[in-house]
Design a protein around this motif. Structure first.
Motif, PDB file in Angstrom:
ATOM      1  N   CYS A 137      -5.555  27.275   9.681  1.00  0.00           N
ATOM      2  CA  CYS A 137      -4.518  27.316  10.851  1.00  0.00           C
ATOM      3  C   CYS A 137      -5.097  27.841  12.202  1.00  0.00           C
ATOM      4  O   CYS A 137      -4.634  27.399  13.017  1.00  0.00           O
ATOM      5  CB  CYS A 137      -3.492  28.363  10.117  1.00  0.00           C
ATOM      6  SG  CYS A 137      -2.511  27.977   8.819  1.00  0.00           S
ATOM      7  N   ALA A 138      -6.027  28.880  12.076  1.00  0.00           N
ATOM      8  CA  ALA A 138      -6.690  29.172  13.261  1.00  0.00           C
ATOM      9  C   ALA A 138      -7.284  28.189  13.842  1.00  0.00           C
ATOM     10  O   ALA A 138      -7.564  28.079  15.089  1.00  0.00           O
ATOM     11  CB  ALA A 138      -7.592  30.353  13.017  1.00  0.00           C
ATOM     12  N   GLY A 139      -8.095  27.215  13.208  1.00  0.00           N
ATOM     13  CA  GLY A 139      -9.047  26.080  13.711  1.00  0.00           C
ATOM     14  C   GLY A 139      -7.688  25.152  14.553  1.00  0.00           C
ATOM     15  O   GLY A 139      -8.055  24.667  15.451  1.00  0.00           O
ATOM     16  N   TRP A 140      -6.413  24.970  13.758  1.00  0.00           N
ATOM     17  CA  TRP A 140      -5.653  24.194  14.403  1.00  0.00           C
ATOM     18  C   TRP A 140      -4.995  24.613  15.722  1.00  0.00           C
ATOM     19  O   TRP A 140      -5.086  24.011  16.611  1.00  0.00           O
ATOM     20  CB  TRP A 140      -4.602  23.823  13.194  1.00  0.00           C
ATOM     21  CG  TRP A 140      -3.536  22.663  13.723  1.00  0.00           C
ATOM     22  CD1 TRP A 140      -2.247  22.800  13.897  1.00  0.00           C
ATOM     23  CD2 TRP A 140      -3.841  21.348  13.942  1.00  0.00           C
ATOM     24  NE1 TRP A 140      -1.683  21.834  14.246  1.00  0.00           N
ATOM     25  CE2 TRP A 140      -2.490  20.774  14.399  1.00  0.00           C
ATOM     26  CE3 TRP A 140      -5.037  20.611  14.188  1.00  0.00           C
ATOM     27  CZ2 TRP A 140      -2.642  19.403  14.658  1.00  0.00           C
ATOM     28  CZ3 TRP A 140      -4.982  19.194  14.499  1.00  0.00           C
ATOM     29  CH2 TRP A 140      -3.690  18.668  14.658  1.00  0.00           C
ATOM     30  N   GLY A 141      -4.831  25.919  15.466  1.00  0.00           N
ATOM     31  CA  GLY A 141      -4.354  26.788  16.886  1.00  0.00           C
ATOM     32  C   GLY A 141      -5.525  26.661  18.111  1.00  0.00           C
ATOM     33  O   GLY A 141      -5.113  26.254  19.163  1.00  0.00           O
ATOM     34  N   GLU A 142      -6.746  26.932  17.740  1.00  0.00           N
ATOM     35  CA  GLU A 142      -7.681  26.981  18.553  1.00  0.00           C
ATOM     36  C   GLU A 142      -7.927  25.306  19.225  1.00  0.00           C
ATOM     37  O   GLU A 142      -8.289  25.167  20.443  1.00  0.00           O
ATOM     38  CB  GLU A 142      -9.216  27.360  18.250  1.00  0.00           C
ATOM     39  CG  GLU A 142      -9.070  28.772  17.950  1.00  0.00           C
ATOM     40  CD  GLU A 142      -9.267  29.632  19.305  1.00  0.00           C
ATOM     41  OE1 GLU A 142      -9.479  28.832  20.272  1.00  0.00           O
ATOM     42  OE2 GLU A 142      -8.678  30.969  19.375  1.00  0.00           O
ATOM     43  N   ARG A 143      -7.631  24.277  18.398  1.00  0.00           N
ATOM     44  CA  ARG A 143      -8.043  23.068  18.917  1.00  0.00           C
ATOM     45  C   ARG A 143      -6.998  22.703  19.627  1.00  0.00           C
ATOM     46  O   ARG A 143      -7.149  22.088  20.829  1.00  0.00           O
ATOM     47  CB  ARG A 143      -7.932  22.252  17.625  1.00  0.00           C
ATOM     48  CG  ARG A 143      -8.217  20.583  17.931  1.00  0.00           C
ATOM     49  CD  ARG A 143      -7.066  19.812  18.116  1.00  0.00           C
ATOM     50  NE  ARG A 143      -7.482  18.541  18.623  1.00  0.00           N
ATOM     51  CZ  ARG A 143      -6.714  17.416  18.986  1.00  0.00           C
ATOM     52  NH1 ARG A 143      -5.445  17.657  18.918  1.00  0.00           N
ATOM     53  NH2 ARG A 143      -7.059  16.216  19.385  1.00  0.00           N
ATOM     54  N   LEU A 144      -5.493  23.026  19.576  1.00  0.00           N
ATOM     55  CA  LEU A 144      -4.431  22.811  20.188  1.00  0.00           C
ATOM     56  C   LEU A 144      -4.528  23.505  21.595  1.00  0.00           C
ATOM     57  O   LEU A 144      -4.226  22.734  22.794  1.00  0.00           O
ATOM     58  CB  LEU A 144      -3.093  22.995  19.472  1.00  0.00           C
ATOM     59  CG  LEU A 144      -2.946  22.077  18.522  1.00  0.00           C
ATOM     60  CD1 LEU A 144      -1.559  22.162  17.741  1.00  0.00           C
ATOM     61  CD2 LEU A 144      -2.958  20.287  18.877  1.00  0.00           C
ATOM     62  N   LEU A 145      -4.658  24.699  21.410  1.00  0.00           N
ATOM     63  CA  LEU A 145      -4.263  25.767  22.593  1.00  0.00           C
ATOM     64  C   LEU A 145      -5.354  26.775  22.983  1.00  0.00           C
ATOM     65  O   LEU A 145      -5.234  27.512  24.108  1.00  0.00           O
ATOM     66  CB  LEU A 145      -3.301  26.664  22.094  1.00  0.00           C
ATOM     67  CG  LEU A 145      -1.916  25.901  21.766  1.00  0.00           C
ATOM     68  CD1 LEU A 145      -0.808  26.680  20.990  1.00  0.00           C
ATOM     69  CD2 LEU A 145      -1.056  25.380  23.189  1.00  0.00           C
ATOM     70  N   GLY A 146      -6.769  26.634  22.366  1.00  0.00           N
ATOM     71  CA  GLY A 146      -7.726  27.500  22.565  1.00  0.00           C
ATOM     72  C   GLY A 146      -9.095  26.994  23.000  1.00  0.00           C
ATOM     73  O   GLY A 146      -9.050  25.767  23.770  1.00  0.00           O
ATOM     74  N   ALA A 147     -10.215  27.318  22.396  1.00  0.00           N
ATOM     75  CA  ALA A 147     -11.284  27.108  22.932  1.00  0.00           C
ATOM     76  C   ALA A 147     -11.666  25.600  22.611  1.00  0.00           C
ATOM     77  O   ALA A 147     -12.588  24.943  23.205  1.00  0.00           O
ATOM     78  CB  ALA A 147     -12.467  28.079  22.541  1.00  0.00           C
TER      79      ALA A 147
END
Length: 309
Positions: free
Chosen positions: A108-118
């Protein structure tokens, strides 16, 4: 598109109500109780609080362990005794009117960083979470890599030394025993016993067995050379695992998250240097960036909410 994301950790449950642009409208957190049913009850309570003023239907859950394609938490090394928990069906029963998706928390954290983060803009990236253990989120060709059974991303349990220290998963010498926050403490205790961690030992009250990762980070922030050397040893183990993953997945970027990256360049710089020495064909391949995560402790919850976007 409004949705709710809940990140279940070993000590706390964090939920957010968010928009499709990751604007956080409301946040709720509670301690993580013991036992599968108690955890589901607590997560349901967080969802209910976040739905009080907005009957959101879409809910994403990040769980720390092996989550199968039916949303069942099969095994969770860092939640003692929590196995075979039907998270999706259990929550949809507890909170009628919701549609629940469940994934591993680091995925989940990886998906968040891919869409909206680093990792934004990268279709091939790996998130590596460095906390008490190590978790992973793998993005391949723009999609979250889940594997045949939903278990992909358990990179912390890649064995790097079969004769190494025992791991909570039941194996020995897992990568997370060397390159996580727990690994930092272990390396620092070895240094303290060897008389190579004077300031670290002072911060720990003088007993080498009381040395923890936070003492190393504090000493390093003061500019202590011995603390920097402990981080250099940790960085080698971290880079070893990253090199193995690079050889398998060929990402364009590694995003490092979790509490350990708060140490900053005292960790990042030696990690990049060691990685360049360990990865196959370093002089003949494009550079793989190693960068800190951007979404902080909310990455898992935001990414869980984003599972529905």
């Amino acid at each position: 598109m409004r949705s709710i994301g809940v990140d279940v950790g070993g000590t706390k449950i964090l939920g957010v109500l968010t928009t499709g642009e990751a604007e956080i409208l409301q946040e709720e957190r509670v301690p993580t109780p013991g036992g599968g049913d108690a955890i589901l009850d607590a997560v349901a309570g967080v969802i209910e609080v976040l739905r009080q003023d907005d009957p959101v239907q879409l809910v994403g859950i990040g769980m720390p362990g092996l989550v199968d394609n039916e949303g069942v938490l099969r095994f969770a090394p860092n939640l003692p005794g929590v196995v075979e928990v039907p998270v999706r069906t259990g929550l949809e029963r507890r909170v009628p009117g919701t549609k629940v998706r469940v994934e591993n928390d680091a995925s989940c954290a990886g998906w968040g960083e891919r869409l909206l983060g680093a990792g934004r803009g990268s279709d091939d990236m790996l998130l590596v979470t460095l906390g008490t253990g190590i978790g992973g989120g793998i993005i391949s060709a723009g999609r979250l890599l889940r594997g045949a059974h939903g278990f992909a991303g358990e990179i912390g349990h890649m064995v790097v030394n079969p004769h190494g220290p025992p791991c909570r998963c039941g194996q020995r010498g897992c990568w997370e025993r060397y390159a996580s926050g727990g690994g930092l403490g272990r390396i620092a205790r070895e240094a303290a016993h060897a008389g190579q961690a004077d300031r670290i030992l002072e911060l720990a009250g003088g007993d080498p067995e009381n040395v923890r990762g936070e003492h190393v980070t504090a000493a390093a922030a003061e500019g202590d050379a011995q603390a920097a050397e402990v981080f250099r040893r940790l960085a080698w183990w971290l880079a070893l695992g990253l090199a193995n993953l690079a050889n398998i997945y060929d990402p364009s970027v590694f995003v490092l998250g979790g509490g350990l990256i708060e140490a900053g360049e005292v960790l990042m710089t030696p990690t990049r240097a060691a990685f360049a020495e360990l990865v196959e064909g370093a002089d003949h391949r494009p550079t793989i960036d190693i960068v800190p995560a951007q979404l902080g402790e909310r990455a898992g919850a935001i990414g869980a909410a984003a599972l529905h976007w």
